[in-house]
Design an enzyme around this catalytic site. Structure first.
Site, PDB file in Angstrom:
ATOM      1  N   ARG A   1     -19.575  10.047 -29.927  1.00 29.07           N
ATOM      2  CA  ARG A   1     -19.610  11.307 -29.187  1.00 29.07           C
ATOM      3  C   ARG A   1     -21.065  11.724 -29.070  1.00 29.07           C
ATOM      4  O   ARG A   1     -21.873  11.492 -29.963  1.00 29.07           O
ATOM      5  CB  ARG A   1     -18.776  12.364 -29.910  1.00 29.07           C
TER       6      ARG A   1
ATOM      7  N   ASP B   1     -10.813  12.872 -21.707  1.00 34.56           N
ATOM      8  CA  ASP B   1     -11.289  13.918 -20.807  1.00 34.56           C
ATOM      9  C   ASP B   1     -12.771  14.239 -21.014  1.00 34.56           C
ATOM     10  O   ASP B   1     -13.480  14.550 -20.058  1.00 34.56           O
ATOM     11  CB  ASP B   1     -10.432  15.177 -20.931  1.00 34.56           C
TER      12      ASP B   1
ATOM     13  N   THR C   1      -7.268   6.582 -23.950  1.00 39.13           N
ATOM     14  CA  THR C   1      -6.955   7.527 -25.030  1.00 39.13           C
ATOM     15  C   THR C   1      -5.499   7.354 -25.426  1.00 39.13           C
ATOM     16  O   THR C   1      -4.633   7.165 -24.564  1.00 39.13           O
ATOM     17  CB  THR C   1      -7.204   8.982 -24.614  1.00 39.13           C
TER      18      THR C   1
ATOM     19  N   ASP D   1      -3.692   9.679 -26.508  1.00 39.87           N
ATOM     20  CA  ASP D   1      -3.008  10.969 -26.372  1.00 39.87           C
ATOM     21  C   ASP D   1      -2.149  11.096 -25.118  1.00 39.87           C
ATOM     22  O   ASP D   1      -1.300  11.985 -25.043  1.00 39.87           O
ATOM     23  CB  ASP D   1      -4.033  12.105 -26.386  1.00 39.87           C
TER      24      ASP D   1
END
Length: 319
Positions: free
Chosen positions: A72, A103, A125, A127
């Protein structure tokens, strides 16, 4: 377009390697040079960029995680950081970029496009929370990991006649909880998209106990709250012995399923084809088994939605 780059960003997901492989090999097939950018946007800013060949992505389609590594990057959220990234891309002669991630990664790609640099995104991802696609890369693998855990925990729940809460990942999306809960026969499924009352859960447990049911499984999405806290509320009211299992990052690892490998391969190849045709600022996805692309601005403006019919079905089957 003669030279493109590819990076993975944010949380890793099974199938990212398959997507990288597809981008690299489709590009080389189309006689385009391709460069791997290591450690996401951090590596982009720092110039951690290397040319990739066919052999660079050999024997990775079956591996979880990402060979390009991921990180990140707070600096890339700033204009200065974004311009450093653009300068590095220009330095290496890269004319287009494929970004694989969630996202947050999409927002970085959106900024690059606004700065005039052609960028295409792939939904990487577990998710399954990216609008514009039915499935994200890694969701199916994470789902099967969760289902396997639920099946095993049910065995011990049966043996000890206990209530078990299984907390799964998903951030603010309930897809993993909903799908795994339905597939695993959970008595209750708690997701952030739907309000719940602890009283209703307790009543369902008590009804089951009255008809002779000795154990129960409750699946909780992490976006709802702590499974430990929910277990305490249940025990305080029902006095049923309740145990909690937090699956955690085990859901992000492991060899990707066949579905995720194929999905990643199809999406990766499409991203290269879009860059070749002069497209920019597009998010690639799959809808009704067809590969599609949407404007990244539209995708980022849309809210994530759960399958309400599936949630209703889970309620009906857990009576």
């Amino acid at each position: 377009m003669k030279r493109i780059g590819v990076l993975t960003s944010g949380g890793d997901s099974p199938g990212m390697n398959a997507a990288v492989r597809a981008v690299v090999r489709e590009a080389i097939y189309q006689e385009i040079e391709v460069y791997g950018i290591y450690h996401g946007y951090t590596g982009l800013i720092e110039g951690q960029i290397e040319k990739m060949e066919l052999g660079s992505v050999g024997d990775i389609i079956h591996r979880g995680g990402t060979m390009l590594y991921s990180a990140r990057c707070e600096e890339f959220k700033t204009h200065e950081g974004q311009m450093k990234g653009v300068e590095q891309l220009k330095k290496f002669g890269i004319e287009g970029l494929v970004v694989i991630g969630g996202d947050g990664s999409y927002r970085g790609a959106q900024k690059l496009t606004e700065h005039g640099f052609p960028t295409i995104t792939l939904p990487g991802t577990i998710d399954n929370d990216i609008p514009g696609t039915d499935f994200t890369i890694g969701f199916d693998t994470a789902l099967n990991t969760a289902i396997d855990a639920i099946d095993k925990i049910r065995d011990t729940a049966t043996s000890h006649e206990r209530t078990y809460i299984i907390e799964v990942m998903g951030r603010n999306a309930g897809d993993i909880a909903l799908w795994s809960g339905l597939a695993g026969g959970a008595e209750s499924i708690l997701i952030p998209e739907e309000a719940y009352k602890i009283e209703e859960i307790n009543e369902r447990l008590l009804r089951g106990h009255e008809r002779g049911k000795k154990h129960s499984i409750i699946v909780v999405a992490e976006g709802v709250g702590s499974g430990v806290d929910i277990a305490k509320q249940i025990e305080n009211t029902t006095e049923f012995e309740t145990r909690v299992t937090v699956l955690g990052h085990i859901q992000r690892g492991g060899s990707p399923t066949a579905f995720d490998r194929v999905l990643a391969s199809r999406l990766g190849a499409k991203a290269v084809q879009l860059l070749m045709s002069g497209e920019a600022g597009k998010a690639v996805g799959i809808q009704k088994n067809s590969i599609v692309s949407h404007d990244i601005n539209e995708v980022l403006e849309l809210p994530h939605r759960i399958d309400n019919d599936m949630y209703q079905l889970s309620q009906e089957l857990s009576i």
